[in-house]
Design a protein around this motif. Structure first.
Motif, PDB file in Angstrom:
ATOM      1  N   LEU A   1      36.821  66.269  68.273  1.00 44.96           N
ATOM      2  CA  LEU A   1      37.598  65.382  67.411  1.00 44.96           C
ATOM      3  C   LEU A   1      38.948  65.053  68.044  1.00 44.96           C
ATOM      4  O   LEU A   1      39.398  63.910  68.021  1.00 44.96           O
TER       5      LEU A   1
ATOM      6  N   SER B   1      40.112  61.365  69.235  1.00 44.07           N
ATOM      7  CA  SER B   1      41.373  60.839  68.704  1.00 44.07           C
ATOM      8  C   SER B   1      42.329  60.467  69.836  1.00 44.07           C
ATOM      9  O   SER B   1      43.045  59.471  69.760  1.00 44.07           O
TER      10      SER B   1
ATOM     11  N   LEU C   1      42.142  62.207  61.652  1.00 39.60           N
ATOM     12  CA  LEU C   1      41.567  61.010  61.048  1.00 39.60           C
ATOM     13  C   LEU C   1      42.673  60.092  60.529  1.00 39.60           C
ATOM     14  O   LEU C   1      42.607  58.869  60.713  1.00 39.60           O
TER      15      LEU C   1
END
Length: 116
Positions: A4, A8, A63
């Protein structure tokens, strides 16, 4: 978590490249622009997430960081599209201008080349 963070980071560097390029230009000229606060926030967010992923305790908000970058890109795209549309409209107006202007002075009409 590492995947992740890697994804990102790709969004941050690839998607944020126009903003990073603008930051370098503004730093060289020592004149911050209107995107400066957003760039700083994104950079600090990525640095904080780096420290959380690799050891420091805290919450992950990758996120949210990526969503914020995407929203900035969308706004930048809309802004550039509207500027381009306005520029084309002005060019079309200029093309409608006559090559000569008819000027009446002292009762006589003269043709004057336009624009002077």
């Amino acid at each position: 978590m590492y995947l992740l963070f890697a994804l990102s980071s790709v969004v941050y560097f690839h998607g944020g490249w126009p903003f990073l390029k603008g930051a370098m230009k503004e730093l060289r000229s020592a004149s911050p622009g209107h995107d400066d606060a957003d760039r700083r926030g994104h950079h600090r967010g990525l640095c904080l997430q780096f420290t959380v992923v690799f050891g420091l305790e805290g919450k992950l908000f990758l996120l949210e960081l990526v969503t914020s970058i995407d929203i900035m890109l969308l706004g930048h795209w809309i802004e550039m599209r509207s500027v381009l549309g306005a520029s084309k409209a002005l060019q079309m107006l200029v093309s409608l201008m006559p090559a000569e202007a008819h000027v009446m002075r002292t009762g006589a009409v003269r043709d004057v080349p336009w624009p002077n």
